[in-house]
Design a protein around this motif. Structure first.
Motif, PDB file in Angstrom:
ATOM      1  N   GLU A 298      -7.673   0.080 -15.857  1.00  0.00           N
ATOM      2  CA  GLU A 298      -7.613  -1.362 -15.577  1.00  0.00           C
ATOM      3  C   GLU A 298      -6.344  -1.398 -14.476  1.00  0.00           C
ATOM      4  O   GLU A 298      -6.391  -2.454 -13.759  1.00  0.00           O
ATOM      5  CB  GLU A 298      -7.526  -2.143 -16.624  1.00  0.00           C
ATOM      6  N   ILE A 299      -5.211  -0.708 -14.801  1.00  0.00           N
ATOM      7  CA  ILE A 299      -4.237  -1.151 -14.097  1.00  0.00           C
ATOM      8  C   ILE A 299      -4.462  -0.702 -12.571  1.00  0.00           C
ATOM      9  O   ILE A 299      -3.640  -1.160 -11.220  1.00  0.00           O
ATOM     10  CB  ILE A 299      -2.940  -0.217 -14.454  1.00  0.00           C
ATOM     11  N   ALA A 300      -5.152   0.563 -12.499  1.00  0.00           N
ATOM     12  CA  ALA A 300      -5.774   0.803 -10.962  1.00  0.00           C
ATOM     13  C   ALA A 300      -6.434  -0.241 -10.454  1.00  0.00           C
ATOM     14  O   ALA A 300      -6.267  -0.456  -9.072  1.00  0.00           O
ATOM     15  CB  ALA A 300      -6.479   2.088 -11.043  1.00  0.00           C
ATOM     16  N   GLN A 301      -7.358  -1.022 -11.018  1.00  0.00           N
ATOM     17  CA  GLN A 301      -8.086  -1.930 -10.541  1.00  0.00           C
ATOM     18  C   GLN A 301      -7.284  -3.218 -10.220  1.00  0.00           C
ATOM     19  O   GLN A 301      -7.432  -3.873  -9.114  1.00  0.00           O
ATOM     20  CB  GLN A 301      -9.022  -2.461 -11.667  1.00  0.00           C
ATOM     21  N   GLU A 302      -6.170  -3.390 -11.026  1.00  0.00           N
ATOM     22  CA  GLU A 302      -5.130  -4.579 -10.466  1.00  0.00           C
ATOM     23  C   GLU A 302      -4.377  -4.165  -9.294  1.00  0.00           C
ATOM     24  O   GLU A 302      -3.960  -5.059  -8.298  1.00  0.00           O
ATOM     25  CB  GLU A 302      -3.941  -4.776 -11.733  1.00  0.00           C
ATOM     26  N   LEU A 303      -3.961  -2.848  -9.264  1.00  0.00           N
ATOM     27  CA  LEU A 303      -3.418  -2.311  -7.795  1.00  0.00           C
ATOM     28  C   LEU A 303      -4.333  -2.509  -6.795  1.00  0.00           C
ATOM     29  O   LEU A 303      -4.103  -2.720  -5.524  1.00  0.00           O
ATOM     30  CB  LEU A 303      -3.076  -1.009  -7.963  1.00  0.00           C
ATOM     31  N   ARG A 304      -5.821  -2.270  -6.999  1.00  0.00           N
ATOM     32  CA  ARG A 304      -6.842  -2.442  -5.843  1.00  0.00           C
ATOM     33  C   ARG A 304      -6.811  -3.936  -5.493  1.00  0.00           C
ATOM     34  O   ARG A 304      -6.840  -4.267  -4.472  1.00  0.00           O
ATOM     35  CB  ARG A 304      -8.250  -1.929  -6.515  1.00  0.00           C
ATOM     36  N   ASP A 305      -6.637  -4.863  -6.627  1.00  0.00           N
ATOM     37  CA  ASP A 305      -6.356  -6.166  -6.286  1.00  0.00           C
ATOM     38  C   ASP A 305      -5.360  -6.680  -5.460  1.00  0.00           C
ATOM     39  O   ASP A 305      -5.516  -7.568  -4.484  1.00  0.00           O
ATOM     40  CB  ASP A 305      -6.512  -7.292  -7.611  1.00  0.00           C
ATOM     41  N   LEU A 306      -4.387  -5.758  -5.681  1.00  0.00           N
ATOM     42  CA  LEU A 306      -2.917  -6.279  -4.874  1.00  0.00           C
ATOM     43  C   LEU A 306      -3.016  -5.322  -3.491  1.00  0.00           C
ATOM     44  O   LEU A 306      -2.123  -5.490  -2.789  1.00  0.00           O
ATOM     45  CB  LEU A 306      -1.826  -5.785  -5.688  1.00  0.00           C
ATOM     46  N   LYS A 307      -4.193  -4.597  -3.257  1.00  0.00           N
ATOM     47  CA  LYS A 307      -4.121  -3.820  -2.280  1.00  0.00           C
ATOM     48  C   LYS A 307      -2.986  -2.794  -2.073  1.00  0.00           C
ATOM     49  O   LYS A 307      -2.454  -2.323  -0.899  1.00  0.00           O
ATOM     50  CB  LYS A 307      -4.293  -4.675  -0.896  1.00  0.00           C
ATOM     51  N   ASN A 308      -2.742  -2.331  -3.051  1.00  0.00           N
ATOM     52  CA  ASN A 308      -1.793  -1.077  -3.061  1.00  0.00           C
ATOM     53  C   ASN A 308      -2.390   0.063  -3.383  1.00  0.00           C
ATOM     54  O   ASN A 308      -2.726   0.509  -4.428  1.00  0.00           O
ATOM     55  CB  ASN A 308      -0.645  -1.586  -4.182  1.00  0.00           C
ATOM     56  N   PHE A 309      -2.806   0.781  -2.167  1.00  0.00           N
ATOM     57  CA  PHE A 309      -3.537   1.888  -2.293  1.00  0.00           C
ATOM     58  C   PHE A 309      -2.703   3.197  -2.521  1.00  0.00           C
ATOM     59  O   PHE A 309      -3.353   4.380  -2.904  1.00  0.00           O
ATOM     60  CB  PHE A 309      -4.137   2.245  -0.959  1.00  0.00           C
ATOM     61  N   SER A 310      -1.336   2.947  -2.645  1.00  0.00           N
ATOM     62  CA  SER A 310      -0.571   4.206  -2.892  1.00  0.00           C
ATOM     63  C   SER A 310      -0.591   4.444  -4.395  1.00  0.00           C
ATOM     64  O   SER A 310      -0.705   5.634  -4.753  1.00  0.00           O
ATOM     65  CB  SER A 310       0.851   3.975  -2.579  1.00  0.00           C
ATOM     66  N   SER A 311      -0.009   3.508  -5.249  1.00  0.00           N
ATOM     67  CA  SER A 311       0.032   3.798  -6.557  1.00  0.00           C
ATOM     68  C   SER A 311      -1.540   3.931  -7.216  1.00  0.00           C
ATOM     69  O   SER A 311      -1.814   4.435  -8.170  1.00  0.00           O
ATOM     70  CB  SER A 311       0.546   2.627  -7.152  1.00  0.00           C
ATOM     71  N   LEU A 312      -2.332   3.223  -6.474  1.00  0.00           N
ATOM     72  CA  LEU A 312      -3.668   3.446  -6.823  1.00  0.00           C
ATOM     73  C   LEU A 312      -4.300   4.952  -6.796  1.00  0.00           C
ATOM     74  O   LEU A 312      -4.829   5.398  -7.961  1.00  0.00           O
ATOM     75  CB  LEU A 312      -4.628   2.636  -5.870  1.00  0.00           C
ATOM     76  N   ARG A 313      -4.036   5.576  -5.759  1.00  0.00           N
ATOM     77  CA  ARG A 313      -4.318   6.937  -5.544  1.00  0.00           C
ATOM     78  C   ARG A 313      -3.326   7.867  -6.224  1.00  0.00           C
ATOM     79  O   ARG A 313      -3.999   8.825  -6.937  1.00  0.00           O
ATOM     80  CB  ARG A 313      -3.828   7.262  -3.936  1.00  0.00           C
ATOM     81  N   ALA A 314      -2.173   7.288  -6.722  1.00  0.00           N
ATOM     82  CA  ALA A 314      -1.530   8.099  -7.500  1.00  0.00           C
ATOM     83  C   ALA A 314      -2.121   8.036  -9.073  1.00  0.00           C
ATOM     84  O   ALA A 314      -2.165   9.278  -9.731  1.00  0.00           O
ATOM     85  CB  ALA A 314       0.084   7.752  -7.718  1.00  0.00           C
ATOM     86  N   ILE A 315      -2.334   7.070  -9.619  1.00  0.00           N
ATOM     87  CA  ILE A 315      -2.946   6.900 -10.911  1.00  0.00           C
ATOM     88  C   ILE A 315      -4.389   7.755 -10.869  1.00  0.00           C
ATOM     89  O   ILE A 315      -4.495   8.404 -12.027  1.00  0.00           O
ATOM     90  CB  ILE A 315      -3.412   5.463 -11.359  1.00  0.00           C
ATOM     91  N   ILE A 316      -5.065   7.270  -9.926  1.00  0.00           N
ATOM     92  CA  ILE A 316      -6.363   8.353  -9.595  1.00  0.00           C
ATOM     93  C   ILE A 316      -6.283   9.753  -9.991  1.00  0.00           C
ATOM     94  O   ILE A 316      -6.990  10.596 -10.395  1.00  0.00           O
ATOM     95  CB  ILE A 316      -7.174   7.983  -8.858  1.00  0.00           C
ATOM     96  N   SER A 317      -5.308  10.118  -8.996  1.00  0.00           N
ATOM     97  CA  SER A 317      -5.037  11.517  -8.958  1.00  0.00           C
ATOM     98  C   SER A 317      -4.404  12.058 -10.287  1.00  0.00           C
ATOM     99  O   SER A 317      -4.642  13.126 -10.780  1.00  0.00           O
ATOM    100  CB  SER A 317      -3.827  12.012  -8.089  1.00  0.00           C
TER     101      SER A 317
END
Length: 518
Positions: A298-317
């Motif tokens: 869910e935090i990754a989705q919030e990052l997606r909403d914020l257009k932060n692809f860096s931490s989004l990728r870090a969480i998925i990784s």
């Protein structure tokens, strides 16, 4: 006859041939230019307009010595070639130092000035001298850190001396002195702030040390990670991303690309804390551990909403590393819609077709007001529509933080595919044009990262840095304690799992993980 020329929109430049001169190779293009002629029929009568065209020969330097590349900053009329200058200033550090470039510019200025007495060339030479002054001025304004050579600042001192002796009527010498004083003041301030930071570390830092992960909202986590990522990304020095920062050129004595290293380290910090918070749950029920997994998704989705692809990728990784991904019972306890969300977020960074999905999204949303979120899941569709409507009604505009590894990968591929020096022992400038195309995209996104308006929360960062992270082996052991492997041969299982973990992490973080371990 009055001529109003403009480039033809129907036909672009057409490559014709290569031309070679001493110290340079040029690509020659034929450029079709249309213009309208206005002829007066007779005295007192109206003009008659004719649409006409002609073909011009355009030369673009492909390779050359440093001296020739500097000469190419001037057009054949002596004017400034801004396109060539932009490429040069963005990439020259891979083949020359600031001192070498400044010396070459100064030597050319002095040489041309000695020719200014020739009446036949005086007007052209004056234009060339003016161009060199403009080049140095633009360089000083747009790339000031090239002159930040603590503690001696040789370039600024040389520039000040040159200006006093050869262009006393210019303010260039004064600007060099002001820049020098500013850098010296900033260096002193930095030293004082580092000392204060060390004192703060000895006496304790501000923030509530008792803050727990479950006490921080998903939105707050995403916003704080975005605050940090945007801050670091804005500070990235674009030329630090060039091949000069990677192993092949670093072995030649290249400088440490600190701005890129800081971004990489933060990426890894996030991934390691995702892993740690999931695995540091011994004694918890599977359903409780699944709640932590769900929170990170869910935090990754919030990052997606914020257009932060860096931490989004870090969480998925982090979630895709072997010690976490092997927890089958934990993943099975997740709600179906959360698993759908995780799949959709993971697909953004699929390695198929050179990560084409993430590239398209990044370019599409780089300067957009908010993300264009789509989903195949009806529940997520409804939620995303409501979010989008809320953003519109409240006038929310999001910035953008890309996954830096995309740019590092592209620049590394260019560095690998094209030689630095041609067979004629000339600097391969065509390679640097390709590098500049990537750097230009990066600079555009750095502007987009300025939009965020997030305030730092010290309590969050106190918690973040207090999380105990694990090595690969420790993570594997914890994972096996939570869900023991079914294979009776634990040693073989452990070894293969450790290898799989490393491979998955390498694939997930790509160039970033490789670099930080050099």
């Amino acid at each position: 006859m009055d001529l109003g020329r403009q480039e033809s929109q129907d036909e672009g430049n057409r490559f014709w041939r290569e031309e070679r001169e001493e110290g340079a190779v040029y690509m020659v293009y034929l450029k079709r230019v249309t213009y309208r002629s206005h002829d007066r029929l007779e005295e007192g009568e109206k003009f008659m307009s004719h649409l006409m065209w002609e073909t011009l020969k355009v030369r673009v330097v492909k390779a050359g010595t440093l001296e020739r590349l500097v000469e190419c900053m001037e057009t054949c009329q002596g004017d400034l070639d801004s396109s060539h200058l932009n490429v040069f200033l963005s990439t020259y550090r891979t083949f020359a130092s600031p001192e070498q470039v400044l010396k070459t510019l100064i030597n050319r200025f002095i040489m041309l000035k000695s020719c200014a007495k020739d009446d036949d060339r005086k007007e052209m030479v004056e234009e060339q001298l003016k161009t060199i002054r403009s080049v140095i001025s633009v360089w000083l304004d747009t790339h000031p850190d090239d002159f930040r050579e603590h503690p001696d600042y040789p370039c600024l001192l040389d520039l000040e001396d040159f200006a006093k002796e050869h262009i006393a009527d210019s303010d260039l010498g004064v600007r060099a002195r002001h820049r020098l004083e500013k850098f010296q003041k900033e260096a002193k301030t930095l030293e004082e702030s580092i000392e204060e930071m060390h004192l703060g570390a000895r006496h304790g830092i501000n923030g509530d040390k008792n803050v727990l992960f479950n006490q921080i909202s998903n939105r707050s986590v995403a916003e704080q990670l975005t605050f940090k990522d945007a801050e670091l990304f804005r500070k990235v020095v674009p030329h630090h991303c060039l091949g000069a920062v990677w192993s092949r050129r670093r072995k030649k004595g290249g400088k440490n690309p600190s701005s890129v290293v800081a971004t990489i380290q933060q990426f890894n910090n996030v991934s390691l804390r995702v892993i740690a918070t999931v695995l540091n749950t011994r004694g918890m029920k599977t359903s409780q551990r699944a709640k932590i997994l769900q929170r990170w998704i869910e935090i990754a989705q919030e990052l997606r909403d914020l257009k932060n692809f860096s931490s989004l990728r870090a969480i998925i990784s982090g979630l895709q590393t072997h010690p976490v991904y092997r927890l089958r019972k934990t993943w099975a306890a997740l709600p179906k819609n959360i698993m759908v969300l995780f799949t959709e977020l993971s697909e953004i960074f699929s390695n198929e077709n050179n990560q084409i999905t993430s590239r398209e999204l990044l370019m599409k949303e780089a300067t957009a007001k908010f993300p264009d979120i789509e989903s195949q899941n009806k529940t997520l569709q409804r939620r995303n529509l409501l979010k989008r409507q809320s953003w519109i009604e409240n006038g929310i505009v999001q910035g953008t933080v890309p996954y830096l590894g995309t740019f590092l990968t592209d620049l590394t591929m260019i560095d690998t595919a094209f030689a630095d020096i041609t067979d004629d022992n000339l600097i391969n400038f065509e390679k640097h044009r390709k590098e500049f195309e990537v750097i230009a995209q990066l600079k555009l996104l750095q502007s987009a990262a300025q939009i965020y308006q997030i305030v730092k929360d010290e309590n969050f960062w106190t918690w973040f840095y207090s999380v105990n992270v694990y090595t690969d082996t420790e993570s594997h052991d914890l994972s096996c304690t939570i869900e023991p492997p079914s294979d009776s041969n634990a040693k073989i299982k452990k070894k293969s799992a450790s290898c799989a973990h490393t491979v998955l992490k390498m694939a997930a973080v790509y160039v970033l993980y490789h670099f930080i371990t050099l």
